[in-house]
Motif scaffolding. Structure first.
Motif, PDB file in Angstrom:
ATOM      1  N   ASN A 181      -1.178  -5.178  -7.044  1.00 34.17           N
ATOM      2  CA  ASN A 181      -1.492  -3.749  -7.159  1.00 34.17           C
ATOM      3  C   ASN A 181      -1.070  -3.163  -8.500  1.00 34.17           C
ATOM      4  O   ASN A 181      -1.122  -1.945  -8.688  1.00 34.17           O
ATOM      5  CB  ASN A 181      -0.803  -2.964  -6.035  1.00 34.17           C
ATOM      6  N   GLU A 197      -8.053   2.806   2.435  1.00 35.02           N
ATOM      7  CA  GLU A 197      -7.787   3.919   3.353  1.00 35.02           C
ATOM      8  C   GLU A 197      -6.978   3.460   4.557  1.00 35.02           C
ATOM      9  O   GLU A 197      -6.886   4.168   5.561  1.00 35.02           O
ATOM     10  CB  GLU A 197      -9.100   4.539   3.827  1.00 35.02           C
ATOM     11  N   HIS A 243       0.916   4.068  -2.855  1.00 31.83           N
ATOM     12  CA  HIS A 243       0.642   5.467  -2.523  1.00 31.83           C
ATOM     13  C   HIS A 243       1.576   6.404  -3.292  1.00 31.83           C
ATOM     14  O   HIS A 243       1.162   7.477  -3.747  1.00 31.83           O
ATOM     15  CB  HIS A 243       0.793   5.681  -1.015  1.00 31.83           C
ATOM     16  N   PHE A 244       2.835   6.014  -3.452  1.00 35.89           N
ATOM     17  CA  PHE A 244       3.803   6.839  -4.165  1.00 35.89           C
ATOM     18  C   PHE A 244       3.937   6.429  -5.633  1.00 35.89           C
ATOM     19  O   PHE A 244       4.794   6.965  -6.339  1.00 35.89           O
ATOM     20  CB  PHE A 244       5.181   6.732  -3.491  1.00 35.89           C
ATOM     21  N   ASN A 245       3.092   5.491  -6.064  1.00 34.87           N
ATOM     22  CA  ASN A 245       3.132   5.006  -7.458  1.00 34.87           C
ATOM     23  C   ASN A 245       4.500   4.431  -7.807  1.00 34.87           C
ATOM     24  O   ASN A 245       5.008   4.619  -8.919  1.00 34.87           O
ATOM     25  CB  ASN A 245       2.752   6.120  -8.434  1.00 34.87           C
ATOM     26  N   TYR A 274      -0.291   2.546   9.243  1.00 34.51           N
ATOM     27  CA  TYR A 274      -1.139   1.602   8.533  1.00 34.51           C
ATOM     28  C   TYR A 274      -2.047   0.957   9.558  1.00 34.51           C
ATOM     29  O   TYR A 274      -1.585   0.367  10.534  1.00 34.51           O
ATOM     30  CB  TYR A 274      -0.305   0.535   7.819  1.00 34.51           C
ATOM     31  N   GLN A 314       0.826  -1.208   0.000  1.00 35.74           N
ATOM     32  CA  GLN A 314       0.000   0.000   0.000  1.00 35.74           C
ATOM     33  C   GLN A 314       0.859   1.258   0.000  1.00 35.74           C
ATOM     34  O   GLN A 314       0.530   2.257  -0.642  1.00 35.74           O
ATOM     35  CB  GLN A 314      -0.927  -0.003   1.220  1.00 35.74           C
ATOM     36  N   LEU A 315       1.973   1.206   0.731  1.00 31.34           N
ATOM     37  CA  LEU A 315       2.900   2.339   0.736  1.00 31.34           C
ATOM     38  C   LEU A 315       3.481   2.563  -0.654  1.00 31.34           C
ATOM     39  O   LEU A 315       3.557   3.707  -1.145  1.00 31.34           O
ATOM     40  CB  LEU A 315       4.018   2.091   1.746  1.00 31.34           C
ATOM     41  N   ILE A 320      -3.757   3.117   4.849  1.00 30.06           N
ATOM     42  CA  ILE A 320      -2.500   3.828   5.068  1.00 30.06           C
ATOM     43  C   ILE A 320      -2.717   5.330   4.970  1.00 30.06           C
ATOM     44  O   ILE A 320      -3.411   5.827   4.082  1.00 30.06           O
ATOM     45  CB  ILE A 320      -1.424   3.362   4.060  1.00 30.06           C
ATOM     46  N   ILE A 321      -2.167   6.048   5.940  1.00 30.73           N
ATOM     47  CA  ILE A 321      -2.235   7.516   5.976  1.00 30.73           C
ATOM     48  C   ILE A 321      -0.812   8.027   6.130  1.00 30.73           C
ATOM     49  O   ILE A 321      -0.084   7.603   7.033  1.00 30.73           O
ATOM     50  CB  ILE A 321      -3.118   8.002   7.143  1.00 30.73           C
TER      51      ILE A 321
END
Length: 731
Positions: A103, A368, A73-75, A360, A69-70, A370-371
């Protein structure tokens, strides 16, 4: 309880999964509760094998998802993975790989490392890292395994990597050299969630040899923190060979740099704190329940507590920390999976901070979990903003992905969409074909309505051809009027006056029938225009053939004894016209009745246009019609050519020869031109052939006659028409 051997009702530990597994197998037999505050192996969640094992540190089950997920998030779709050579790390590394691929990302490499590997093997791994185009590496490994790889990378000046570490890494700057530690600047680390521990800082500052005289580690810490040495211990002095001041035990801990306490990473300490409180709440709830059941206090003694009873109450523990976090155990004995995302920040003065930049939380809704607070992240000195780690740049709209042979799906080439296809999204693998009535834009990112094309009267080409047809038809009417005005003159009466009138009328209709080819094709115009043109032109050519035969008969029958004299008259010409026309009429009738032409919307011939055209049905019938018309023209040409030796005063056979030569030439050149064009230009070619061939017949046959009739009337006599020799013989 002041007893030498108090009752054992629970165990805290172990730190490592391997040791925890051994303990849990034995303790599970006796239902002795065990709470680990660091073991992460997913196998320990199996309650069939480990019925009394619980843990406050998140299991490694969801950490691969957190890392993926991290990256998402940064592609970061193109990453490498380093894994320690152990069963637990290998298993979780494979899961990380699966999550990354799930992913939509790709793994550039997955290599195992170990501090026991040979230098050659570690060098090969370093070569893979150095040669890879991945800017991000996920390191699911222990710190002692990472150290030798960093040393090799530091020698090769590989400083552009952003590391993402799993919770397996213990953050210990003292394990690395200054140069290798700086390679980790800007790295992101997942650790178990850490909250505040009340009064823990005050407790640390109260540490001292007087507080814990039996603890040898406290003395070692004191020597390290203040650079002193206890008088009764000289091992350090012998080892270092330095003169050190003696330790008094009165030194002020508050003067010590906080990093020495490793306050940046208290994840293990915090989860040990949670484990103690879990036992405390379980014991409290158990004693409270007993007190409610035993009003007389007979069985409320703590001596009667059994381990299985504590285990029973541990499953029901649910409490909140001072930070408001819910702590409870699920059916597998695990707490909710919550990881902190930490950022290693190394400053120019070599001070290090471990900053919490996100978390996480598996309890959040999908997508949602991971923030991150990107503003707080300090990246590697080579990057001002989050780096890009992709194998291939995104394909823009109008392009599609084309996989590279033998490479992962993230490595591709961008190819423009094929003709008739578009791509209105980035990174698509297949372009979409536009509907039949639309075509792609120039950038091939959307479909545009096609232009409907046909030869219209508003089109300059169509207007010019229509004007030419009308002008020629008016000229034909004018010539017909002249012939009617001078119908009794020899030049008009010669060669069958009726055939001349019929020829002029058919030529006028030929010019006018070309107007049926202009405008939007409909059922009626498509059905009649080709047959009408063919039939009218056949009548015209038949008239010319009849006129040619009439000339031959007229000049060959001047001798009274010639057998051709009986054929002189209108019978032969009329018979030729009627018979020749009937054959063409039969072809056209069969064409209309069996395979009539019909309007068709052609969107395949030319991109960006819908050509409205007439489908000729059975095309062979069209060429049969043209072929028969050409056959008559060639016969007329041959007959006229053979009659060219007739009297020179006014030799109509010569003019017919030239006119038929033009006619045949036009229609022979028409066929390749017609087949090589399409759309409105194909129709224009046919109209031009009709007008030019008709104009050739009109002007080459009738213009010389009009010239004599209007400008040289003295030549409009029988003597000039047939020559004096033939005139004497006729007389």
């Amino acid at each position: 309880m002041c007893e030498a051997h108090p009752a054992l009702t629970g165990i805290l530990g172990e730190i490592y999964s391997s040791m925890s597994e051994v303990m849990a197998r034995i303790l599970g037999v006796y239902r002795m509760p065990q709470i680990s505050f660091s073991a992460q192996h997913p196998m320990l969640s199996d309650k069939f094998q480990f019925p009394s094992f619980l843990r406050t540190y998140p299991a490694d089950t969801l950490q691969p998802r957190a890392i993926a997920q991290l990256l998402l998030h940064f592609n970061w779709t193109w990453v490498g993975i380093l894994s320690s050579n152990s069963d637990s790390r290998s298993l979780s590394s494979q899961k990380i790989r699966q999550e990354v691929i799930g992913n939509g990302g790709c793994v550039a490499f997955l290599e195992k490392i170990d501090d026991r590997y040979t230098r050659e093997r570690l060098t090969r791994v370093a070569d893979v890292i150095h040669q890879s185009s991945a800017s991000v590496i996920v390191c699911n490994c222990y710190d002692m395994h990472l150290k030798p790889i960093l040393e090799i990378l530091q020698l090769r000046n590989v400083t552009t990597i952003v590391w993402v570490f799993s919770s397996a890494l213990t953050i210990n700057p003292h394990l690395f050299t200054r140069e290798t530690w700086r390679l980790l600047n800007g790295s992101l680390v997942f650790t178990g969630y850490t909250g505040g521990i009340p009064h823990f800082t005050d407790f640390l500052y109260q540490l001292g040899p007087s507080s814990f005289p039996w603890d040898s580690l406290t003395k070692r810490f004191w020597e390290k923190a203040f650079g002193c040495q206890w008088e009764e211990e000289n091992s350090t002095q012998i080892a270092t060979g330095k003169e050190l001041v003696p330790c008094t035990g009165e030194e002020d801990l508050k003067a010590v740099v906080p990093v020495l306490f490793q306050l940046n990473d208290l994840s293990i300490s915090y989860h040990a704190y949670l484990a103690v409180y879990a036992y405390a709440y379980a014991l409290h709830n158990m004693l409270f329940d007993r007190a409610k059941e035993d009003v007389f206090g007979i069985h409320s003694s703590i001596q009667t507590i059994e381990p299985w009873q504590v285990l029973h109450h541990l499953w029901d523990v649910h409490f909140k920390t001072e930070a408001g976090e819910d702590i409870y155990f699920d059916k597998n004995g695990d707490v909710p999976t919550v990881f902190d995302a930490m950022n290693i920040q190394i400053y120019p003065d070599d001070t290090t901070r471990l900053v919490k930049v996100g978390r996480y939380d598996s309890r959040e809704s999908p997508g949602e979990e991971i923030i991150l607070n990107i503003i707080d992240i300090l990246w590697n000195q080579n990057y001002i903003k989050p780096p890009r780690s992709i194998c291939s740049e995104s394909c823009p709209v109008g392009y599609r992905r084309s996989a590279r042979m033998g490479q992962p799906s993230c490595c591709f080439d961008c190819l423009p969409c094929s003709a008739g296809e578009i791509a209105n999204e980035t990174d698509i693998t297949e372009c979409w074909r536009c509907p039949e009535d639309q075509w792609p834009s120039e950038s091939r990112n959307k479909c545009l309505p096609k232009v409907i094309e046909f030869l219209s009267y508003q089109d300059p080409l169509g207007a010019a051809l229509a004007a030419a047809a009308i002008i020629l038809s008016l000229v034909t009417v004018l010539i017909l009027f002249v012939f009617c005005q001078f119908q009794d003159t020899p030049i008009v009466r010669a060669n069958n006056r009726g055939l001349s009138y019929l020829l002029l009328c058919t030529l006028m209709l030929c010019f006018l029938c070309s107007l049926a080819f202009i405008g939007l094709p409909i059922n009626l115009t498509c059905m009649v225009r080709q047959p009408a043109f063919g039939l009218i032109f056949t009548v015209s050519v038949s008239c010319i053939l009849a006129k040619t035969v009439t000339v031959v008969i007229a000049f060959k029958a001047v001798n009274p004894r010639n057998q051709l004299r009986k054929w002189v008259g209108p019978k032969i010409p009329n018979l030729i016209v009627i018979c020749s026309s009937l054959v063409q009429l039969a072809i056209c009738t069969y064409w209309i009745s069996s395979h009539p032409s019909f309007p068709e919307y052609n969107s395949r011939s030319e991109s960006g246009k819908i050509i409205v055209e007439c489908n000729d049905g059975l095309t062979i019938l069209f060429y049969c019609m043209l072929g028969y018309m050409g056959f008559l023209a060639i016969i007329s040409f041959i007959v006229a050519f053979l009659a060219r030796t007739l009297p020179d005063s006014f030799n109509e056979a010569k003019f017919i020869t030239f006119s038929m030569l033009v006619f045949v030439s036009v229609w022979l050149s028409f066929i390749p031109a017609y087949l090589s064009t399409q759309g409105k230009y194909m129709v224009a070619v046919e109209i031009f052939a009709i007008l030019s061939s008709g104009a050739g017949l009109l002007f080459l046959i009738f213009l010389p006659k009009c010239y004599i009739i209007l400008l040289w009337p003295e030549m409009n006599t029988k003597e000039h028409l047939v020559g004096k020799k033939y005139h004497t013989e006729i007389v």
